[in-house]
Design a protein around this motif. Structure first.
Motif, PDB file in Angstrom:
ATOM      1  N   ARG A 157       3.364   7.588 -13.054  1.00 51.45           N
ATOM      2  CA  ARG A 157       1.963   7.772 -13.588  1.00 51.45           C
ATOM      3  C   ARG A 157       1.230   9.013 -13.814  1.00 51.45           C
ATOM      4  N   GLU A 184       7.826   3.580 -10.392  1.00 52.62           N
ATOM      5  CA  GLU A 184       6.712   3.593 -11.710  1.00 52.62           C
ATOM      6  C   GLU A 184       5.642   4.294 -11.171  1.00 52.62           C
ATOM      7  N   ASN A 185       5.208   4.278 -10.010  1.00 55.35           N
ATOM      8  CA  ASN A 185       3.992   5.174  -9.456  1.00 55.35           C
ATOM      9  C   ASN A 185       4.187   6.495  -9.768  1.00 55.35           C
ATOM     10  N   ALA A 186       5.280   7.271  -9.293  1.00 57.89           N
ATOM     11  CA  ALA A 186       5.657   8.479  -9.567  1.00 57.89           C
ATOM     12  C   ALA A 186       5.363   8.927 -10.935  1.00 57.89           C
ATOM     13  N   CYS A 225       0.792  -1.223  -0.244  1.00 54.92           N
ATOM     14  CA  CYS A 225       0.160   0.036  -0.101  1.00 54.92           C
ATOM     15  C   CYS A 225       0.909   1.199   0.103  1.00 54.92           C
ATOM     16  N   MET A 226       0.768   2.165  -0.949  1.00 53.12           N
ATOM     17  CA  MET A 226       1.516   3.186  -1.164  1.00 53.12           C
ATOM     18  C   MET A 226       0.603   4.610  -0.732  1.00 53.12           C
ATOM     19  N   GLU A 274      -0.776  -4.893  -5.033  1.00 55.09           N
ATOM     20  CA  GLU A 274      -1.017  -3.537  -4.799  1.00 55.09           C
ATOM     21  C   GLU A 274      -2.553  -3.375  -4.077  1.00 55.09           C
ATOM     22  N   LEU A 331       0.885  -7.724  -8.396  1.00 52.19           N
ATOM     23  CA  LEU A 331       2.023  -7.085  -8.813  1.00 52.19           C
ATOM     24  C   LEU A 331       3.135  -8.246  -9.270  1.00 52.19           C
ATOM     25  N   GLY A 363       4.633   9.007  -1.138  1.00 51.20           N
ATOM     26  CA  GLY A 363       5.618   8.087  -1.804  1.00 51.20           C
ATOM     27  C   GLY A 363       6.118   7.139  -0.718  1.00 51.20           C
ATOM     28  N   LEU A 375       8.902  -0.014  -7.900  1.00 51.44           N
ATOM     29  CA  LEU A 375       7.371   0.099  -7.917  1.00 51.44           C
ATOM     30  C   LEU A 375       7.165   1.767  -7.382  1.00 51.44           C
ATOM     31  N   LEU A 376       7.574   2.330  -6.588  1.00 50.70           N
ATOM     32  CA  LEU A 376       7.357   3.710  -6.236  1.00 50.70           C
ATOM     33  C   LEU A 376       7.862   4.542  -7.329  1.00 50.70           C
ATOM     34  N   GLU A 401       0.176   8.963  -1.208  1.00 49.76           N
ATOM     35  CA  GLU A 401       0.419  10.104  -1.951  1.00 49.76           C
ATOM     36  C   GLU A 401       2.118  10.605  -1.528  1.00 49.76           C
TER      37      GLU A 401
END
Length: 139
Positions: free
Chosen positions: A139, A135-137, A13-14, A87, A69, A18, A132-133, A16
């Motif tokens: 998006r 990649e999320n940044a 679980c991430m 995720e 994931l 980071g 993973l972090l 906002e």
């Protein structure tokens, strides 16, 4: 299923900022290290159900699966393992320790980039989480 195969699930679980939801765990006499909430599947339980239950048991948060994931395979303490990482997104609950095994000592949002491999109960998770972090940044 082979003899000695441990099957489990983990919830990533991430937020906002980071940060990743992690638990500091270990037996009383051991060093307490950080890990992703995870555990073994119970009888007739899917990996998704296991993930949701384990995150709730270890953190107090209710979550839903966003997407699978990856699957980590290998050996741990001489046993073959297959751990499905998902995720997840928080849908309710609140941060509290209610682990039936008594192994969880702290629940916190952690900046993985500020942690070293020695902070992790499973050091191989650090690189996976950093990627993973990243990649999320993007998006």
């Amino acid at each position: 299923m082979g003899v000695g195969l441990w099957v489990g699930a983990a919830g990533v679980c991430m937020n906002e900022h980071g940060e990743v939801l992690m638990v500091r765990q270990g037996k009383e006499e051991e060093e307490k290290l950080w890990a992703i909430p995870a555990g073994g599947t119970e009888l007739n339980e899917t990996s998704e159900e296991c993930c949701i239950r384990e995150v709730f048991e270890e953190t107090g948060y209710e979550v839903e699966i966003v997407k699978p994931l990856y699957i980590k395979t290998g050996k741990s303490f001489g046993v073959d393992i297959k751990l499905q990482y998902f995720e997840v997104m928080i849908t309710g609950g609140e941060s509290r320790i209610q682990d039936p095994d008594g192994l969880i000592h702290e629940v916190a949002w952690k900046k993985v980039a500020g942690m070293v491999e020695a902070d992790f109960g499973f050091p191989e998770d650090r690189e996976f989480l950093l990627n993973l972090l990243k990649e999320n940044a993007l998006r």
